[in-house]
Design a protein around this motif. Structure first.
Motif, PDB file in Angstrom:
ATOM      1  N   VAL A  64       0.857  -1.186   0.000  1.00  0.00           N
ATOM      2  CA  VAL A  64       0.000   0.000   0.000  1.00  0.00           C
ATOM      3  C   VAL A  64       0.896   1.239   0.000  1.00  0.00           C
ATOM      4  O   VAL A  64       1.856   1.327   0.756  1.00  0.00           O
ATOM      5  CB  VAL A  64      -0.934   0.012   1.232  1.00  0.00           C
ATOM      6  N   GLY A  65       0.598   2.175  -0.901  1.00  0.00           N
ATOM      7  CA  GLY A  65       1.390   3.397  -1.023  1.00  0.00           C
ATOM      8  C   GLY A  65       2.661   3.226  -1.831  1.00  0.00           C
ATOM      9  O   GLY A  65       3.427   4.153  -2.026  1.00  0.00           O
ATOM     10  N   GLY A  66       2.894   2.032  -2.340  1.00  0.00           N
ATOM     11  CA  GLY A  66       4.114   1.745  -3.105  1.00  0.00           C
ATOM     12  C   GLY A  66       3.805   0.919  -4.323  1.00  0.00           C
ATOM     13  O   GLY A  66       2.727   0.993  -4.890  1.00  0.00           O
ATOM     14  N   GLY A  67       4.764   0.096  -4.704  1.00  0.00           N
ATOM     15  CA  GLY A  67       4.570  -0.737  -5.876  1.00  0.00           C
ATOM     16  C   GLY A  67       5.743  -1.653  -6.106  1.00  0.00           C
ATOM     17  O   GLY A  67       6.666  -1.729  -5.291  1.00  0.00           O
ATOM     18  N   LYS A  68       5.684  -2.346  -7.224  1.00  0.00           N
ATOM     19  CA  LYS A  68       6.738  -3.286  -7.590  1.00  0.00           C
ATOM     20  C   LYS A  68       6.961  -3.217  -9.091  1.00  0.00           C
ATOM     21  O   LYS A  68       6.005  -3.175  -9.864  1.00  0.00           O
ATOM     22  CB  LYS A  68       6.346  -4.701  -7.175  1.00  0.00           C
ATOM     23  N   ILE A  69       8.229  -3.236  -9.475  1.00  0.00           N
ATOM     24  CA  ILE A  69       8.594  -3.218 -10.887  1.00  0.00           C
ATOM     25  C   ILE A  69       8.890  -4.639 -11.340  1.00  0.00           C
ATOM     26  O   ILE A  69       9.622  -5.364 -10.677  1.00  0.00           O
ATOM     27  CB  ILE A  69       9.813  -2.307 -11.118  1.00  0.00           C
ATOM     28  N   TYR A  70       8.297  -5.011 -12.465  1.00  0.00           N
ATOM     29  CA  TYR A  70       8.520  -6.317 -13.064  1.00  0.00           C
ATOM     30  C   TYR A  70       9.349  -6.093 -14.328  1.00  0.00           C
ATOM     31  O   TYR A  70       8.814  -5.777 -15.397  1.00  0.00           O
ATOM     32  CB  TYR A  70       7.186  -7.000 -13.371  1.00  0.00           C
ATOM     33  N   THR A  78       1.270  -0.583  -8.922  1.00  0.00           N
ATOM     34  CA  THR A  78       1.238   0.189  -7.675  1.00  0.00           C
ATOM     35  C   THR A  78      -0.092  -0.012  -6.962  1.00  0.00           C
ATOM     36  O   THR A  78      -1.075  -0.454  -7.559  1.00  0.00           O
ATOM     37  CB  THR A  78       1.454   1.694  -7.939  1.00  0.00           C
ATOM     38  N   GLN A  79      -0.085   0.337  -5.683  1.00  0.00           N
ATOM     39  CA  GLN A  79      -1.305   0.322  -4.877  1.00  0.00           C
ATOM     40  C   GLN A  79      -1.317   1.648  -4.093  1.00  0.00           C
ATOM     41  O   GLN A  79      -0.887   1.702  -2.944  1.00  0.00           O
ATOM     42  CB  GLN A  79      -1.319  -0.882  -3.919  1.00  0.00           C
ATOM     43  N   PRO A  80      -1.792   2.726  -4.749  1.00  0.00           N
ATOM     44  CA  PRO A  80      -1.763   4.048  -4.113  1.00  0.00           C
ATOM     45  C   PRO A  80      -2.511   4.085  -2.771  1.00  0.00           C
ATOM     46  O   PRO A  80      -2.046   4.702  -1.822  1.00  0.00           O
ATOM     47  CB  PRO A  80      -2.425   4.965  -5.125  1.00  0.00           C
ATOM     48  N   ALA A 104       8.477   6.553  -1.797  1.00  0.00           N
ATOM     49  CA  ALA A 104       7.960   7.877  -1.432  1.00  0.00           C
ATOM     50  C   ALA A 104       6.916   8.390  -2.431  1.00  0.00           C
ATOM     51  O   ALA A 104       6.894   9.572  -2.761  1.00  0.00           O
ATOM     52  CB  ALA A 104       9.114   8.870  -1.286  1.00  0.00           C
ATOM     53  N   GLY A 105       6.070   7.485  -2.906  1.00  0.00           N
ATOM     54  CA  GLY A 105       4.982   7.891  -3.792  1.00  0.00           C
ATOM     55  C   GLY A 105       5.353   8.085  -5.249  1.00  0.00           C
ATOM     56  O   GLY A 105       4.540   8.577  -6.022  1.00  0.00           O
ATOM     57  N   ALA A 117       4.296   9.730 -10.604  1.00  0.00           N
ATOM     58  CA  ALA A 117       3.375   9.480  -9.498  1.00  0.00           C
ATOM     59  C   ALA A 117       2.833   8.054  -9.532  1.00  0.00           C
ATOM     60  O   ALA A 117       2.446   7.562 -10.594  1.00  0.00           O
ATOM     61  CB  ALA A 117       2.213  10.468  -9.551  1.00  0.00           C
ATOM     62  N   VAL A 118       2.798   7.391  -8.359  1.00  0.00           N
ATOM     63  CA  VAL A 118       2.246   6.029  -8.275  1.00  0.00           C
ATOM     64  C   VAL A 118       0.736   6.028  -8.496  1.00  0.00           C
ATOM     65  O   VAL A 118       0.167   4.998  -8.823  1.00  0.00           O
ATOM     66  CB  VAL A 118       2.570   5.330  -6.923  1.00  0.00           C
ATOM     67  N   THR A 119       0.092   7.181  -8.347  1.00  0.00           N
ATOM     68  CA  THR A 119      -1.363   7.262  -8.472  1.00  0.00           C
ATOM     69  C   THR A 119      -1.851   7.246  -9.909  1.00  0.00           C
ATOM     70  O   THR A 119      -2.874   6.637 -10.211  1.00  0.00           O
ATOM     71  CB  THR A 119      -1.895   8.545  -7.796  1.00  0.00           C
ATOM     72  N   ASP A 120      -1.119   7.928 -10.806  1.00  0.00           N
ATOM     73  CA  ASP A 120      -1.592   8.033 -12.185  1.00  0.00           C
ATOM     74  C   ASP A 120      -0.475   8.073 -13.228  1.00  0.00           C
ATOM     75  O   ASP A 120      -0.739   8.278 -14.406  1.00  0.00           O
ATOM     76  CB  ASP A 120      -2.498   9.246 -12.349  1.00  0.00           C
ATOM     77  N   GLY A 121       0.771   7.902 -12.833  1.00  0.00           N
ATOM     78  CA  GLY A 121       1.883   7.870 -13.774  1.00  0.00           C
ATOM     79  C   GLY A 121       2.340   9.222 -14.289  1.00  0.00           C
ATOM     80  O   GLY A 121       3.234   9.296 -15.124  1.00  0.00           O
ATOM     81  N   ARG A 122       1.721  10.315 -13.787  1.00  0.00           N
ATOM     82  CA  ARG A 122       2.111  11.645 -14.275  1.00  0.00           C
ATOM     83  C   ARG A 122       3.538  11.982 -13.831  1.00  0.00           C
ATOM     84  O   ARG A 122       4.028  11.457 -12.850  1.00  0.00           O
ATOM     85  CB  ARG A 122       1.128  12.710 -13.814  1.00  0.00           C
TER      86      ARG A 122
END
Length: 147
Positions: A64-70, A78-80, A104-105, A117-122
């Protein structure tokens, strides 16, 4: 090599003559070739149609709040916020490098410092000027699947 300062023409060792423009044009062409080698565009992301229906991650692997790169599929998941999953191309839109960290988001690129941004890729920090390509996903069982 000698040069006639009034005409800008150089005499080559074998007696041939080289004009100043020829020297400058040659240098310009060499510089352009070097820049062209450095300016290759971003590597294309996997097409959404090629991923449709495929599981790209496990819910339990995405913090949550992070993500993983494959790296193998060039996708970052990500899971914002709890229960909301996003998937993006992990290829930086600036020069095609693979992003290498989610912290850190942001999704971070090691090559030139772009952050997304993890939320929308901007773009949060350049030099990238375009957002990451986003894939539509949904949770199916314990997996995250491209729709």
């Amino acid at each position: 090599m000698s040069e006639d300062v009034t005409t800008g023409v150089r005499e080559a060792p074998g007696g041939g003559r080289i004009g100043r423009r020829a020297v400058l044009c040659g240098a310009g062409a060499a510089g352009a070739a070097v820049l062209a080698g450095c300016a290759s565009g971003p590597r294309p992301a996997e097409a959404a149609k090629d991923l449709k229906g495929k599981e790209i991650a496990k819910v339990a692997d995405i913090p949550v709040g992070g993500g993983k790169i494959y790296a193998d599929t060039k996708i970052v998941v990500t899971q914002p916020v709890r229960g909301e999953f996003k998937a993006f191309s992990a290829t930086c839109t600036h020069s095609g490098c693979l992003t290498d960290r989610v912290a850190a988001g942001t999704i971070d690129c090691p090559c030139h410092g772009s952050r997304f941004a993890v939320t929308d890729g901007r773009v949060e920090h350049g030099p990238a000027s375009r957002a990451l390509l986003e894939y539509a996903v949904q949770v199916k069982g314990d997996g995250i699947v491209v729709v």
